[in-house]
Write a protein that holds these residues in place. Structure first.
Motif, PDB file in Angstrom:
ATOM      1  N   THR A   1      -2.041 -52.113  93.858  1.00  0.00           N
ATOM      2  CA  THR A   1      -2.932 -52.138  92.702  1.00  0.00           C
ATOM      3  C   THR A   1      -3.797 -50.887  92.746  1.00  0.00           C
ATOM      4  OG1 THR A   1      -4.686 -53.286  93.909  1.00  0.00           O
ATOM      5  CG2 THR A   1      -3.034 -54.654  92.793  1.00  0.00           C
ATOM      6  N   ARG A   2      -4.513 -50.653  91.672  1.00  0.00           N
ATOM      7  CA  ARG A   2      -5.536 -49.620  91.712  1.00  0.00           C
ATOM      8  C   ARG A   2      -6.696 -50.031  90.826  1.00  0.00           C
ATOM      9  NH1 ARG A   2      -4.104 -43.840  90.178  1.00  0.00           N
ATOM     10  NH2 ARG A   2      -6.350 -43.712  90.396  1.00  0.00           N
ATOM     11  N   LEU A   3      -7.857 -49.529  91.160  1.00  0.00           N
ATOM     12  CA  LEU A   3      -9.049 -49.821  90.384  1.00  0.00           C
ATOM     13  C   LEU A   3      -9.144 -48.837  89.224  1.00  0.00           C
ATOM     14  CD1 LEU A   3     -11.732 -50.557  93.137  1.00  0.00           C
ATOM     15  CD2 LEU A   3     -10.137 -52.127  92.018  1.00  0.00           C
ATOM     16  N   VAL A   4      -9.315 -49.383  88.030  1.00  0.00           N
ATOM     17  CA  VAL A   4      -9.409 -48.565  86.828  1.00  0.00           C
ATOM     18  C   VAL A   4     -10.770 -48.809  86.189  1.00  0.00           C
ATOM     19  CG1 VAL A   4      -8.377 -48.043  84.589  1.00  0.00           C
ATOM     20  CG2 VAL A   4      -6.913 -48.768  86.494  1.00  0.00           C
ATOM     21  N   GLY A   5     -11.529 -47.763  86.016  1.00  0.00           N
ATOM     22  CA  GLY A   5     -12.821 -47.861  85.356  1.00  0.00           C
ATOM     23  C   GLY A   5     -12.692 -47.483  83.895  1.00  0.00           C
ATOM     24  N   VAL A   6     -13.001 -48.412  83.009  1.00  0.00           N
ATOM     25  CA  VAL A   6     -12.857 -48.158  81.573  1.00  0.00           C
ATOM     26  C   VAL A   6     -14.240 -48.015  80.954  1.00  0.00           C
ATOM     27  CG1 VAL A   6     -11.806 -48.943  79.423  1.00  0.00           C
ATOM     28  CG2 VAL A   6     -10.793 -49.605  81.613  1.00  0.00           C
ATOM     29  N   SER A   7     -14.447 -46.907  80.243  1.00  0.00           N
ATOM     30  CA  SER A   7     -15.727 -46.682  79.567  1.00  0.00           C
ATOM     31  C   SER A   7     -15.468 -46.203  78.149  1.00  0.00           C
ATOM     32  CB  SER A   7     -16.557 -45.632  80.325  1.00  0.00           C
ATOM     33  OG  SER A   7     -15.870 -44.391  80.376  1.00  0.00           O
ATOM     34  N   GLY A   8     -16.511 -46.156  77.363  1.00  0.00           N
ATOM     35  CA  GLY A   8     -16.368 -45.730  75.981  1.00  0.00           C
ATOM     36  C   GLY A   8     -16.388 -46.903  75.021  1.00  0.00           C
ATOM     37  N   ALA A   9     -15.715 -46.740  73.871  1.00  0.00           N
ATOM     38  CA  ALA A   9     -15.833 -47.693  72.761  1.00  0.00           C
ATOM     39  C   ALA A   9     -14.891 -48.875  72.908  1.00  0.00           C
ATOM     40  CB  ALA A   9     -15.570 -46.971  71.445  1.00  0.00           C
ATOM     41  N   VAL A  10     -15.073 -49.663  73.980  1.00  0.00           N
ATOM     42  CA  VAL A  10     -14.292 -50.887  74.183  1.00  0.00           C
ATOM     43  C   VAL A  10     -15.239 -52.073  74.278  1.00  0.00           C
ATOM     44  CG1 VAL A  10     -12.303 -49.778  75.265  1.00  0.00           C
ATOM     45  CG2 VAL A  10     -14.244 -50.475  76.675  1.00  0.00           C
ATOM     46  N   GLU A  11     -14.688 -53.253  74.051  1.00  0.00           N
ATOM     47  CA  GLU A  11     -15.501 -54.469  74.073  1.00  0.00           C
ATOM     48  C   GLU A  11     -15.983 -54.815  75.478  1.00  0.00           C
ATOM     49  OE1 GLU A  11     -16.771 -56.252  71.783  1.00  0.00           O
ATOM     50  OE2 GLU A  11     -15.740 -55.548  69.986  1.00  0.00           O
ATOM     51  N   ARG A  12     -15.140 -54.559  76.493  1.00  0.00           N
ATOM     52  CA  ARG A  12     -15.500 -54.956  77.852  1.00  0.00           C
ATOM     53  C   ARG A  12     -15.331 -53.772  78.816  1.00  0.00           C
ATOM     54  NH1 ARG A  12     -12.291 -59.461  76.363  1.00  0.00           N
ATOM     55  NH2 ARG A  12     -10.572 -58.722  77.685  1.00  0.00           N
ATOM     56  N   PRO A  13     -16.232 -52.806  78.765  1.00  0.00           N
ATOM     57  CA  PRO A  13     -16.147 -51.713  79.733  1.00  0.00           C
ATOM     58  C   PRO A  13     -16.383 -52.243  81.140  1.00  0.00           C
ATOM     59  CG  PRO A  13     -18.237 -51.634  78.550  1.00  0.00           C
ATOM     60  CD  PRO A  13     -17.407 -52.685  77.889  1.00  0.00           C
ATOM     61  N   GLY A  14     -15.789 -51.614  82.128  1.00  0.00           N
ATOM     62  CA  GLY A  14     -15.967 -52.068  83.501  1.00  0.00           C
ATOM     63  C   GLY A  14     -14.834 -51.601  84.383  1.00  0.00           C
ATOM     64  N   VAL A  15     -14.783 -52.157  85.601  1.00  0.00           N
ATOM     65  CA  VAL A  15     -13.751 -51.808  86.575  1.00  0.00           C
ATOM     66  C   VAL A  15     -12.759 -52.964  86.662  1.00  0.00           C
ATOM     67  CG1 VAL A  15     -13.260 -51.212  88.972  1.00  0.00           C
ATOM     68  CG2 VAL A  15     -15.348 -50.363  87.886  1.00  0.00           C
ATOM     69  N   TYR A  16     -11.469 -52.648  86.565  1.00  0.00           N
ATOM     70  CA  TYR A  16     -10.405 -53.644  86.607  1.00  0.00           C
ATOM     71  C   TYR A  16      -9.414 -53.293  87.708  1.00  0.00           C
ATOM     72  CZ  TYR A  16     -12.327 -54.924  82.082  1.00  0.00           C
ATOM     73  OH  TYR A  16     -13.185 -55.316  81.071  1.00  0.00           O
ATOM     74  N   GLU A  17      -9.031 -54.298  88.503  1.00  0.00           N
ATOM     75  CA  GLU A  17      -7.991 -54.089  89.497  1.00  0.00           C
ATOM     76  C   GLU A  17      -6.657 -54.484  88.882  1.00  0.00           C
ATOM     77  OE1 GLU A  17      -6.714 -55.070  94.112  1.00  0.00           O
ATOM     78  OE2 GLU A  17      -8.470 -56.064  93.253  1.00  0.00           O
ATOM     79  N   LEU A  18      -5.780 -53.510  88.728  1.00  0.00           N
ATOM     80  CA  LEU A  18      -4.529 -53.706  88.005  1.00  0.00           C
ATOM     81  C   LEU A  18      -3.368 -53.110  88.785  1.00  0.00           C
ATOM     82  CD1 LEU A  18      -5.909 -52.532  84.548  1.00  0.00           C
ATOM     83  CD2 LEU A  18      -5.663 -54.900  85.305  1.00  0.00           C
ATOM     84  N   SER A  19      -2.175 -53.560  88.489  1.00  0.00           N
ATOM     85  CA  SER A  19      -0.988 -52.979  89.104  1.00  0.00           C
ATOM     86  C   SER A  19      -0.872 -51.511  88.727  1.00  0.00           C
ATOM     87  CB  SER A  19       0.265 -53.719  88.624  1.00  0.00           C
ATOM     88  OG  SER A  19       1.437 -52.986  88.938  1.00  0.00           O
ATOM     89  N   ALA A  20      -0.345 -50.727  89.657  1.00  0.00           N
ATOM     90  CA  ALA A  20      -0.100 -49.320  89.347  1.00  0.00           C
ATOM     91  C   ALA A  20       0.903 -49.174  88.213  1.00  0.00           C
ATOM     92  CB  ALA A  20       0.401 -48.586  90.586  1.00  0.00           C
ATOM     93  N   GLY A  21       1.608 -50.261  87.886  1.00  0.00           N
ATOM     94  CA  GLY A  21       2.582 -50.229  86.806  1.00  0.00           C
ATOM     95  C   GLY A  21       2.066 -50.758  85.482  1.00  0.00           C
ATOM     96  N   VAL A  22       0.751 -50.920  85.335  1.00  0.00           N
ATOM     97  CA  VAL A  22       0.197 -51.421  84.092  1.00  0.00           C
ATOM     98  C   VAL A  22       0.357 -50.371  82.993  1.00  0.00           C
ATOM     99  CG1 VAL A  22      -2.148 -50.550  84.499  1.00  0.00           C
ATOM    100  CG2 VAL A  22      -1.818 -52.605  83.098  1.00  0.00           C
ATOM    101  N   ASN A  23       0.459 -50.835  81.757  1.00  0.00           N
ATOM    102  CA  ASN A  23       0.560 -49.939  80.616  1.00  0.00           C
ATOM    103  C   ASN A  23      -0.839 -49.519  80.162  1.00  0.00           C
ATOM    104  OD1 ASN A  23       0.730 -49.435  77.486  1.00  0.00           O
ATOM    105  ND2 ASN A  23       2.830 -49.257  78.233  1.00  0.00           N
ATOM    106  N   LEU A  24      -0.995 -48.252  79.810  1.00  0.00           N
ATOM    107  CA  LEU A  24      -2.304 -47.749  79.395  1.00  0.00           C
ATOM    108  C   LEU A  24      -2.813 -48.492  78.162  1.00  0.00           C
ATOM    109  CD1 LEU A  24      -4.658 -45.776  79.672  1.00  0.00           C
ATOM    110  CD2 LEU A  24      -3.289 -44.066  78.442  1.00  0.00           C
ATOM    111  N   ARG A  25      -1.931 -48.806  77.238  1.00  0.00           N
ATOM    112  CA  ARG A  25      -2.355 -49.559  76.056  1.00  0.00           C
ATOM    113  C   ARG A  25      -2.930 -50.919  76.459  1.00  0.00           C
ATOM    114  NH1 ARG A  25      -1.603 -49.611  70.638  1.00  0.00           N
ATOM    115  NH2 ARG A  25      -0.200 -47.802  70.716  1.00  0.00           N
ATOM    116  N   ASP A  26      -2.296 -51.578  77.431  1.00  0.00           N
ATOM    117  CA  ASP A  26      -2.788 -52.875  77.877  1.00  0.00           C
ATOM    118  C   ASP A  26      -4.146 -52.760  78.576  1.00  0.00           C
ATOM    119  OD1 ASP A  26      -0.610 -54.187  76.850  1.00  0.00           O
ATOM    120  OD2 ASP A  26       0.479 -54.297  78.750  1.00  0.00           O
TER     121      ASP A  26
END
Length: 422
Positions: free
Chosen positions: A236-261
């Protein structure tokens, strides 16, 4: 998706040693002490653990670069500088699970016969540094650090070293210079740190998240970690999402996750019903993607084919209505400010990029300015000691290539098409 790092982060007690041990903490360290050192390195190789700091180099391969000669002491340095704009996942590990990092340091140090480790932390991370220092004191008191750890005969000392707030010290040789008390300037390579690093000793530099993955790998096996990701990008890897999204934050996701998802499923989609315009996928230095380019797997190879990279895991979401010229002006001002000045192409080039983009943004752009920007980029890319010049060039080029019409309109109309005031 199985959680490797964040499973217990919601528990405030988890940053303390007793709660960490209750959840199985330091059992991987005990297991490692009973394994041949080469087997530990082999498990990390099998895990396909790629560096989580930006470059994505395989951790197990990097560990193998240390010289076989054990006559000189070796050093492990953990890069906790995390100065890349848009990136904020390492600080989560340090504040919520510091013993994960310390256990990883212990296992990695044992595997590489290292008895001295430094955590080089960004100077602004005052709270995180305090949490780490408290955790280190707990680990010493419980026998997980110090002399004869867990009666293994292995000794290890760990120190927190606070940086002075320089982006350039995220680059490993600049970090080493700063650690030694010198100006944080990059070093020419070779020699590489694995041969001559901190204090002239063989040195391995790894990112916080990279080292924190090691306990899970040793406890569960490298192949199981690899299976959580995709080919060549395990876990997995930790992904920090910021900007114009409903739930900004850090998510632990598979390295194979889709960017759109990442954006529309995990981060809840666009805020206030806005349309997506662009995404900076891996921290501010990574090439931008348009909204029609985000159906891509968030691993190094797939992102590379899309012309960008996952970098340090900082996803910056840009909504429609954003002036891309102004956005680039903000980024270029940052890189001009943070250039250490050692290399002329970077020292002068980042300044020129900032001035020219700002001139265009303020309605003072001239015909030929966009071509001038691209020419400056060509004379910076790959021509400096460290990648800071490249880090400025990649967003500059991609913003122009993907949104050229906005730059042209600023110059032709001598104003921002989005009505921004100068």
């Amino acid at each position: 998706m199985e959680q490797v790092l964040t499973k217990h982060f919601a528990d405030d007690r988890y940053r303390h040693v007793d709660a960490y041990v209750e959840t199985g903490g330091y059992e991987a360290l005990r297991k490692a002490f009973g394994m041949p050192k080469g087997q530990i390195v082999d498990e990390v190789r099998k895990a396909n653990l790629r560096g989580r700091g930006g470059a994505g180099f395989p951790a197990g391969v990097k560990w193998g670069f240390l010289p076989k000669d054990l006559s000189r002491p070796r050093v492990l340095v953990v890069n906790a500088d995390e100065g890349e704009p848009g990136t904020f996942k390492d600080r989560l590990i340090m504040s919520r699970g510091p013993h994960l990092l310390l256990e990883g340091i212990g296992i990695a140090s044992f595997a590489m016969t290292i008895h001295l480790s430094y955590i080089y932390i960004r100077g602004e991370f005052v709270r995180e540094a305090k949490v780490l220092e408290e955790a280190i004191a707990e680990a010493y008191a419980k026998g997980y650090l110090g002399k004869n750890i867990l009666n293994s005969g292995f000794d290890l000392d760990v120190y927190v070293h606070r940086g002075a707030g320089a982006y350039i010290c995220g680059e490993e040789t600049s970090l080493i210079n700063s650690l030694e008390g010198k100006r944080g300037w990059p070093r020419l390579k070779p020699p590489f740190p694995a041969s001559i690093g901190a204090f002239g000793l063989p040195t391995i530099v790894n990112n916080v998240e990279t080292i924190s993955d090691v306990p899970w790998i040793i406890a569960n096996g490298g192949e199981r970690f690899a299976a959580l990701g995709v080919e060549k990008n395990g876990g997995t890897r930790l992904v920090g999402v910021s900007g114009a999204v409903e739930r900004p934050g850090v998510y632990e996701l598979s390295a194979g996750v889709n960017l759109r998802d990442i954006i529309y499923v995990h981060a809840g989609g666009m805020k206030d019903g806005k349309e997506l315009k662009a995404v900076i996928p891996g921290g501010s230095s990574t090439p931008v993607l348009r909204s029609d380019e985000i159906d891509v797997t968030y691993d190094i190879e797939s992102m590379g084919k899309a012309g960008t990279m996952p970098g340090s895991g900082g996803v910056i979401v840009i909504p429609e209505g954003t002036c891309m010229v102004r956005a680039l002006s903000v980024l270029m001002r940052f890189y001009a400010h943070e250039s250490c000045g050692q290399c002329t192409p970077c020292r002068e080039g980042t300044g020129w990029l900032s001035k020219i983009v700002r001139r265009i943004e303020e309605g003072q752009g001239k015909e030929g300015d966009v071509e001038l920007l691209l020419d400056v980029c060509d004379n910076m890319m790959g021509r400096t000691i460290c990648p800071l010049a490249d880090a400025a060039v990649m967003p500059a080029q991609s913003f122009i290539w993907k949104f050229r019409e906005e730059f042209d309109r600023h110059i032709e109309d001598r104003k921002c098409p989005y009505g921004n005031k100068f």
